[in-house]
Design a protein around this motif. Structure first.
Motif, PDB file in Angstrom:
ATOM      1  N   MET A   1      30.023  35.869  30.103  1.00 45.29           N
ATOM      2  CA  MET A   1      30.063  36.439  28.764  1.00 45.29           C
ATOM      3  C   MET A   1      28.665  36.404  28.128  1.00 45.29           C
ATOM      4  SD  MET A   1      32.181  37.889  26.541  1.00 45.29           S
ATOM      5  CE  MET A   1      33.851  37.419  26.762  1.00 45.29           C
ATOM      6  N   ASP A   2      27.872  35.369  28.477  1.00 41.23           N
ATOM      7  CA  ASP A   2      26.522  35.281  27.923  1.00 41.23           C
ATOM      8  C   ASP A   2      25.693  36.495  28.325  1.00 41.23           C
ATOM      9  OD1 ASP A   2      24.649  33.720  26.310  1.00 41.23           O
ATOM     10  OD2 ASP A   2      23.509  33.459  28.168  1.00 41.23           O
ATOM     11  N   GLU A   3      25.879  36.991  29.547  1.00 41.83           N
ATOM     12  CA  GLU A   3      25.144  38.173  30.007  1.00 41.83           C
ATOM     13  C   GLU A   3      25.513  39.404  29.179  1.00 41.83           C
ATOM     14  OE1 GLU A   3      25.324  38.810  34.242  1.00 41.83           O
ATOM     15  OE2 GLU A   3      25.172  36.655  34.595  1.00 41.83           O
ATOM     16  N   PHE A   4      26.782  39.530  28.825  1.00 41.14           N
ATOM     17  CA  PHE A   4      27.240  40.635  27.970  1.00 41.14           C
ATOM     18  C   PHE A   4      26.558  40.561  26.605  1.00 41.14           C
ATOM     19  CE2 PHE A   4      30.180  41.708  24.488  1.00 41.14           C
ATOM     20  CZ  PHE A   4      30.219  43.084  24.651  1.00 41.14           C
ATOM     21  N   ILE A   5      26.507  39.380  26.034  1.00 40.77           N
ATOM     22  CA  ILE A   5      25.884  39.192  24.716  1.00 40.77           C
ATOM     23  C   ILE A   5      24.393  39.481  24.788  1.00 40.77           C
ATOM     24  CG2 ILE A   5      25.311  37.432  22.977  1.00 40.77           C
ATOM     25  CD1 ILE A   5      28.193  38.602  22.845  1.00 40.77           C
ATOM     26  N   LYS A   6      23.750  39.098  25.872  1.00 36.32           N
ATOM     27  CA  LYS A   6      22.310  39.354  26.043  1.00 36.32           C
ATOM     28  C   LYS A   6      22.006  40.849  26.113  1.00 36.32           C
ATOM     29  CE  LYS A   6      20.668  35.032  26.841  1.00 36.32           C
ATOM     30  NZ  LYS A   6      20.696  34.342  25.572  1.00 36.32           N
ATOM     31  N   LEU A   7      22.989  41.679  26.517  1.00 35.67           N
ATOM     32  CA  LEU A   7      22.790  43.132  26.507  1.00 35.67           C
ATOM     33  C   LEU A   7      22.654  43.653  25.076  1.00 35.67           C
ATOM     34  CD1 LEU A   7      25.358  44.250  29.228  1.00 35.67           C
ATOM     35  CD2 LEU A   7      22.862  44.159  29.441  1.00 35.67           C
ATOM     36  N   LEU A   8      23.308  42.991  24.137  1.00 35.94           N
ATOM     37  CA  LEU A   8      23.204  43.360  22.728  1.00 35.94           C
ATOM     38  C   LEU A   8      21.866  42.889  22.167  1.00 35.94           C
ATOM     39  CD1 LEU A   8      24.694  44.625  20.320  1.00 35.94           C
ATOM     40  CD2 LEU A   8      25.692  42.384  19.866  1.00 35.94           C
ATOM     41  N   ASP A   9      21.499  41.642  22.478  1.00 40.61           N
ATOM     42  CA  ASP A   9      20.245  41.056  21.987  1.00 40.61           C
ATOM     43  C   ASP A   9      19.892  39.859  22.872  1.00 40.61           C
ATOM     44  OD1 ASP A   9      18.267  39.589  20.548  1.00 40.61           O
ATOM     45  OD2 ASP A   9      18.990  40.400  18.661  1.00 40.61           O
ATOM     46  N   LYS A  10      18.689  39.871  23.431  1.00 42.88           N
ATOM     47  CA  LYS A  10      18.272  38.780  24.318  1.00 42.88           C
ATOM     48  C   LYS A  10      18.156  37.445  23.583  1.00 42.88           C
ATOM     49  CE  LYS A  10      13.286  39.648  23.896  1.00 42.88           C
ATOM     50  NZ  LYS A  10      13.041  38.550  23.000  1.00 42.88           N
ATOM     51  N   ASP A  11      18.066  37.490  22.245  1.00 42.50           N
ATOM     52  CA  ASP A  11      17.928  36.276  21.449  1.00 42.50           C
ATOM     53  C   ASP A  11      19.259  35.742  20.922  1.00 42.50           C
ATOM     54  OD1 ASP A  11      15.120  36.082  21.684  1.00 42.50           O
ATOM     55  OD2 ASP A  11      14.868  37.610  20.146  1.00 42.50           O
ATOM     56  N   LEU A  12      20.372  36.209  21.485  1.00 47.20           N
ATOM     57  CA  LEU A  12      21.678  35.676  21.113  1.00 47.20           C
ATOM     58  C   LEU A  12      22.178  34.768  22.227  1.00 47.20           C
ATOM     59  CD1 LEU A  12      23.600  38.714  19.592  1.00 47.20           C
ATOM     60  CD2 LEU A  12      22.454  36.855  18.384  1.00 47.20           C
ATOM     61  N   LYS A  13      22.900  33.739  21.835  1.00 49.31           N
ATOM     62  CA  LYS A  13      23.503  32.824  22.801  1.00 49.31           C
ATOM     63  C   LYS A  13      25.014  32.817  22.583  1.00 49.31           C
ATOM     64  CE  LYS A  13      23.721  27.994  24.109  1.00 49.31           C
ATOM     65  NZ  LYS A  13      23.374  26.643  23.681  1.00 49.31           N
ATOM     66  N   TYR A  14      25.742  33.009  23.664  1.00 54.10           N
ATOM     67  CA  TYR A  14      27.206  32.963  23.635  1.00 54.10           C
ATOM     68  C   TYR A  14      27.661  31.523  23.418  1.00 54.10           C
ATOM     69  CZ  TYR A  14      31.877  32.621  25.678  1.00 54.10           C
ATOM     70  OH  TYR A  14      33.186  32.343  25.899  1.00 54.10           O
ATOM     71  N   LEU A  15      28.593  31.319  22.478  1.00 59.20           N
ATOM     72  CA  LEU A  15      29.156  29.996  22.243  1.00 59.20           C
ATOM     73  C   LEU A  15      30.557  29.874  22.843  1.00 59.20           C
ATOM     74  CD1 LEU A  15      28.044  29.454  18.523  1.00 59.20           C
ATOM     75  CD2 LEU A  15      26.977  28.532  20.599  1.00 59.20           C
ATOM     76  N   ASN A  16      31.463  30.767  22.428  1.00 54.98           N
ATOM     77  CA  ASN A  16      32.812  30.791  22.974  1.00 54.98           C
ATOM     78  C   ASN A  16      33.511  32.065  22.537  1.00 54.98           C
ATOM     79  OD1 ASN A  16      33.595  30.357  20.326  1.00 54.98           O
ATOM     80  ND2 ASN A  16      34.163  28.248  20.624  1.00 54.98           N
ATOM     81  N   HIS A  17      34.749  32.224  22.976  1.00 55.46           N
ATOM     82  CA  HIS A  17      35.525  33.394  22.571  1.00 55.46           C
ATOM     83  C   HIS A  17      37.003  33.046  22.562  1.00 55.46           C
ATOM     84  CE1 HIS A  17      36.045  33.764  26.922  1.00 55.46           C
ATOM     85  NE2 HIS A  17      37.132  34.496  26.649  1.00 55.46           N
ATOM     86  N   LYS A  18      37.779  33.888  21.894  1.00 52.36           N
ATOM     87  CA  LYS A  18      39.237  33.767  21.947  1.00 52.36           C
ATOM     88  C   LYS A  18      39.825  35.167  21.894  1.00 52.36           C
ATOM     89  CE  LYS A  18      39.782  32.941  16.979  1.00 52.36           C
ATOM     90  NZ  LYS A  18      40.219  32.036  15.945  1.00 52.36           N
ATOM     91  N   ILE A  19      40.978  35.310  22.520  1.00 45.70           N
ATOM     92  CA  ILE A  19      41.682  36.586  22.540  1.00 45.70           C
ATOM     93  C   ILE A  19      42.972  36.412  21.752  1.00 45.70           C
ATOM     94  CG2 ILE A  19      42.791  38.327  23.989  1.00 45.70           C
ATOM     95  CD1 ILE A  19      40.836  37.454  26.247  1.00 45.70           C
ATOM     96  N   VAL A  20      43.147  37.245  20.743  1.00 46.51           N
ATOM     97  CA  VAL A  20      44.349  37.219  19.912  1.00 46.51           C
ATOM     98  C   VAL A  20      44.876  38.647  19.834  1.00 46.51           C
ATOM     99  CG1 VAL A  20      45.315  36.670  17.650  1.00 46.51           C
ATOM    100  CG2 VAL A  20      43.423  35.287  18.554  1.00 46.51           C
TER     101      VAL A  20
END
Length: 147
Positions: A1-20
């Motif tokens: 998931m961190d790689e997906f977030i880095k596609l948006l911005d290289k300076d973002l770090k993935y913390l966690n996620h939830k699906i609802v």
């Protein structure tokens, strides 16, 4: 998931996620060491506070995506600046915007081919949560920006 977030911005770090239900909530944080004041251009290293800011992005696996960023409010220590604090900003997200610029572009593309009501209905069922008035406001904003 961190790689997906880095596609948006290289300076973002993935913390966690939830699906609802039909939504994926993705929590991220900025990793920038310094942030530029949007009012004077001075760089700041000192954080005033943090708050959560949420916005929509492209869907994943048929689910709508809501990204929640731990946004920083920074001190501007430039004595000549009229602002003592400012919020961290990102090129891909407009100031106070609730959708990424790339998602707004996709909404605009869709709404150019049909009525804003039809576009809102289609997009809300398949892509993002968006209303007719949001589409109209985006079209007006786009028209003003192109003048």
């Amino acid at each position: 998931m961190d790689e997906f977030i880095k596609l948006l911005d290289k300076d973002l770090k993935y913390l966690n996620h939830k699906i609802v239900d039909d939504m994926i909530y993705i929590y991220v944080v900025s990793t920038r060491n310094e942030v530029t004041c949007p009012f004077c251009g001075h760089k700041s290293l000192k954080t005033h506070s943090t708050y959560e800011r949420s916005f929509q992005d492209f869907p994943m696996q048929g689910k709508k995506v809501q990204i929640i960023i731990k946004n920083r409010k920074m001190f501007c220590n430039n004595p000549e600046c009229d602002h003592t604090t400012f919020a961290e900003r990102f090129d891909w997200l407009g100031n106070k915007s609730k959708k990424t610029k790339r998602l707004e572009d996709e909404i605009m593309h869709m709404s150019l081919n049909c009525s804003s009501t039809a576009a809102a209905n289609f997009l809300s069922k398949n892509t993002v949560t968006v209303g007719k008035s949001t589409i109209c406001n985006l079209l007006k904003k786009r028209k003003t920006d192109n003048k």
